[in-house]
Scaffold this motif. Structure first.
Motif, PDB file in Angstrom:
ATOM      1  N   VAL A  13       0.861  -1.181   0.000  1.00 52.09           N
ATOM      2  CA  VAL A  13       0.000   0.000   0.000  1.00 52.09           C
ATOM      3  C   VAL A  13       0.894   1.227   0.000  1.00 52.09           C
ATOM      4  O   VAL A  13       1.772   1.366   0.853  1.00 52.09           O
ATOM      5  N   ARG A  14       0.667   2.127  -0.947  1.00 47.67           N
ATOM      6  CA  ARG A  14       1.511   3.310  -1.077  1.00 47.67           C
ATOM      7  C   ARG A  14       0.765   4.531  -0.579  1.00 47.67           C
ATOM      8  O   ARG A  14       0.321   5.369  -1.354  1.00 47.67           O
ATOM      9  N   ALA A  15       0.599   4.634   0.691  1.00 50.46           N
ATOM     10  CA  ALA A  15      -0.077   5.794   1.259  1.00 50.46           C
ATOM     11  C   ALA A  15       0.939   6.900   1.438  1.00 50.46           C
ATOM     12  O   ALA A  15       2.076   6.663   1.834  1.00 50.46           O
ATOM     13  N   PRO A  16       0.552   8.127   1.140  1.00 46.93           N
ATOM     14  CA  PRO A  16       1.476   9.233   1.372  1.00 46.93           C
ATOM     15  C   PRO A  16       1.756   9.363   2.863  1.00 46.93           C
ATOM     16  O   PRO A  16       0.844   9.342   3.666  1.00 46.93           O
ATOM     17  N   LEU A  17       3.019   9.447   3.223  1.00 42.46           N
ATOM     18  CA  LEU A  17       3.391   9.448   4.623  1.00 42.46           C
ATOM     19  C   LEU A  17       2.940  10.728   5.311  1.00 42.46           C
ATOM     20  O   LEU A  17       3.218  11.829   4.844  1.00 42.46           O
ATOM     21  N   GLY A  20      -1.721  15.072   5.865  1.00 44.27           N
ATOM     22  CA  GLY A  20      -2.779  15.615   6.687  1.00 44.27           C
ATOM     23  C   GLY A  20      -2.334  15.915   8.101  1.00 44.27           C
ATOM     24  O   GLY A  20      -3.071  16.511   8.864  1.00 44.27           O
ATOM     25  N   VAL A  21      -1.109  15.513   8.493  1.00 43.51           N
ATOM     26  CA  VAL A  21      -0.651  15.810   9.847  1.00 43.51           C
ATOM     27  C   VAL A  21      -0.292  17.284   9.949  1.00 43.51           C
ATOM     28  O   VAL A  21      -0.814  18.000  10.787  1.00 43.51           O
ATOM     29  N   GLY A  22       0.590  17.756   9.106  1.00 46.15           N
ATOM     30  CA  GLY A  22       0.926  19.172   9.092  1.00 46.15           C
ATOM     31  C   GLY A  22      -0.032  19.947   8.213  1.00 46.15           C
ATOM     32  O   GLY A  22      -0.670  20.890   8.619  1.00 46.15           O
ATOM     33  N   ARG A  23      -0.167  19.502   7.005  1.00 41.04           N
ATOM     34  CA  ARG A  23      -1.137  20.067   6.067  1.00 41.04           C
ATOM     35  C   ARG A  23      -1.497  18.972   5.077  1.00 41.04           C
ATOM     36  O   ARG A  23      -0.738  18.030   4.868  1.00 41.04           O
ATOM     37  N   TYR A  24      -2.658  19.095   4.475  1.00 40.86           N
ATOM     38  CA  TYR A  24      -3.132  18.087   3.540  1.00 40.86           C
ATOM     39  C   TYR A  24      -2.648  18.434   2.140  1.00 40.86           C
ATOM     40  O   TYR A  24      -2.735  19.585   1.713  1.00 40.86           O
ATOM     41  N   VAL A  25      -2.130  17.455   1.424  1.00 41.31           N
ATOM     42  CA  VAL A  25      -1.704  17.629   0.044  1.00 41.31           C
ATOM     43  C   VAL A  25      -2.639  16.802  -0.828  1.00 41.31           C
ATOM     44  O   VAL A  25      -2.694  15.582  -0.697  1.00 41.31           O
ATOM     45  N   CYS A  26      -3.382  17.463  -1.689  1.00 40.10           N
ATOM     46  CA  CYS A  26      -4.301  16.765  -2.579  1.00 40.10           C
ATOM     47  C   CYS A  26      -3.488  15.879  -3.522  1.00 40.10           C
ATOM     48  O   CYS A  26      -2.557  16.340  -4.185  1.00 40.10           O
ATOM     49  N   GLN A  27      -3.846  14.594  -3.596  1.00 41.06           N
ATOM     50  CA  GLN A  27      -3.075  13.655  -4.393  1.00 41.06           C
ATOM     51  C   GLN A  27      -3.436  13.703  -5.873  1.00 41.06           C
ATOM     52  O   GLN A  27      -2.694  13.212  -6.705  1.00 41.06           O
ATOM     53  N   LEU A  28      -4.585  14.299  -6.205  1.00 42.44           N
ATOM     54  CA  LEU A  28      -4.980  14.438  -7.611  1.00 42.44           C
ATOM     55  C   LEU A  28      -4.138  15.529  -8.251  1.00 42.44           C
ATOM     56  O   LEU A  28      -4.116  16.667  -7.803  1.00 42.44           O
ATOM     57  N   GLN A  29      -3.443  15.167  -9.313  1.00 44.05           N
ATOM     58  CA  GLN A  29      -2.544  16.104  -9.981  1.00 44.05           C
ATOM     59  C   GLN A  29      -3.194  16.714 -11.218  1.00 44.05           C
ATOM     60  O   GLN A  29      -3.062  17.894 -11.477  1.00 44.05           O
ATOM     61  N   ARG A  30      -3.915  15.873 -11.968  1.00 38.49           N
ATOM     62  CA  ARG A  30      -4.489  16.313 -13.237  1.00 38.49           C
ATOM     63  C   ARG A  30      -5.789  15.565 -13.453  1.00 38.49           C
ATOM     64  O   ARG A  30      -5.889  14.380 -13.156  1.00 38.49           O
ATOM     65  N   GLY A  79      -8.220  10.654 -14.208  1.00 37.20           N
ATOM     66  CA  GLY A  79      -7.503  11.325 -13.128  1.00 37.20           C
ATOM     67  C   GLY A  79      -6.093  10.809 -13.031  1.00 37.20           C
ATOM     68  O   GLY A  79      -5.860   9.601 -13.086  1.00 37.20           O
ATOM     69  N   GLU A  80      -5.127  11.705 -12.890  1.00 40.49           N
ATOM     70  CA  GLU A  80      -3.725  11.328 -12.727  1.00 40.49           C
ATOM     71  C   GLU A  80      -3.271  11.818 -11.361  1.00 40.49           C
ATOM     72  O   GLU A  80      -3.533  12.954 -10.978  1.00 40.49           O
ATOM     73  N   TYR A  81      -2.580  10.948 -10.630  1.00 39.21           N
ATOM     74  CA  TYR A  81      -2.232  11.211  -9.243  1.00 39.21           C
ATOM     75  C   TYR A  81      -0.738  11.391  -9.058  1.00 39.21           C
ATOM     76  O   TYR A  81       0.058  11.053  -9.938  1.00 39.21           O
ATOM     77  N   LEU A  82      -0.342  11.915  -7.904  1.00 36.24           N
ATOM     78  CA  LEU A  82       1.066  12.190  -7.629  1.00 36.24           C
ATOM     79  C   LEU A  82       1.920  10.929  -7.605  1.00 36.24           C
ATOM     80  O   LEU A  82       3.112  10.974  -7.893  1.00 36.24           O
ATOM     81  N   ASN A  83       1.336   9.789  -7.259  1.00 35.50           N
ATOM     82  CA  ASN A  83       2.116   8.558  -7.207  1.00 35.50           C
ATOM     83  C   ASN A  83       2.227   7.876  -8.574  1.00 35.50           C
ATOM     84  O   ASN A  83       2.762   6.790  -8.681  1.00 35.50           O
ATOM     85  N   GLN A 110      -6.422   8.666  -3.400  1.00 31.75           N
ATOM     86  CA  GLN A 110      -4.990   8.831  -3.619  1.00 31.75           C
ATOM     87  C   GLN A 110      -4.459   8.049  -4.800  1.00 31.75           C
ATOM     88  O   GLN A 110      -3.269   7.985  -4.997  1.00 31.75           O
ATOM     89  N   GLY A 111      -5.292   7.427  -5.567  1.00 31.70           N
ATOM     90  CA  GLY A 111      -4.823   6.685  -6.721  1.00 31.70           C
ATOM     91  C   GLY A 111      -5.488   5.338  -6.799  1.00 31.70           C
ATOM     92  O   GLY A 111      -6.416   5.028  -6.067  1.00 31.70           O
ATOM     93  N   ASN A 112      -4.985   4.520  -7.695  1.00 29.56           N
ATOM     94  CA  ASN A 112      -5.601   3.232  -7.957  1.00 29.56           C
ATOM     95  C   ASN A 112      -4.778   2.125  -7.315  1.00 29.56           C
ATOM     96  O   ASN A 112      -3.694   1.807  -7.770  1.00 29.56           O
TER      97      ASN A 112
END
Length: 183
Positions: A13-17, A20-30, A79-83, A110-112
């Motif tokens: 599982v490739r969850a962004p580390l 959302g702890v400091g700030r949330y980064v939207c994983q959808l890029q395009r 949808g294209e994601y950061l990963n 966060q992706g597929n």
């Protein structure tokens, strides 16, 4: 292992580390909206583009939005994601409200991870069929409706006295003994 997993790539599982702890980064890029200008199946997509696309773009400045009109083809959201994952969803004959929900789903995930056999770090040859243990697993069901404290389920009177309580009782007994001898 079933035969379904033979053709899937193996992945963890490739969850962004700590997302959302400091700030949330939207994983959808395009996100790409492909639609036909005249096909009836693209009606919901055209309504979404006319009514909600500008607001979606303003609310999500980190997401690049592309519109791709195509003749005589069904409407599609990509949808294209950061990963690096790409999700493709056909929205053929979907209503405006359904497309709004799908776009929100694309934005929040966060992706597929469905195209890969998920692996885990722990493995057992004999998995439990009983389910996970909880503190309430072997509790008496009467406890749910009982008025507590109840002697049937235990009370604080049965607990042994603490060291502080024992010292206090010894001190009080000593005082009483001194008063009796003084009289």
């Amino acid at each position: 292992m079933s035969a379904n997993n033979l053709f899937l790539k193996s992945a963890f599982v490739r969850a962004p580390l700590k997302n959302g702890v400091g700030r949330y980064v939207c994983q959808l890029q395009r996100i790409v909206f492909k639609f036909c200008k005249s096909n009836g199946a693209s009606r919901g997509m055209r309504d979404f583009i006319e009514q909600d696309l500008v607001d979606f773009s303003k609310d999500n400045p980190g997401v690049v939005v592309y519109l791709k009109p195509r003749r005589h083809r069904g409407p599609v959201i990509v949808g294209e994601y950061l990963n690096g994952d790409r999700l493709w969803m056909s929205v053929h004959n979907k209503t405006h409200e359904e497309i709004v929900k799908w776009v929100e789903l694309f934005r929040t995930q966060q992706g597929n991870n469905w195209n890969s056999r998920l692996r885990k770090y722990q493995y057992t040859n004999h998995p439990s069929v009983q389910g996970p243990w909880t503190p309430f697993t072997f509790k008496d069901p009467e406890l749910n409706t009982a008025e507590l404290p109840d002697v049937r389920f235990g009370s604080n009177n049965r607990l042994p006295a603490t060291a502080t309580e024992q010292l206090r009782l010894m001190f009080e007994k000593q005082k009483l003994d001194e008063l009796k001898t003084a009289e």
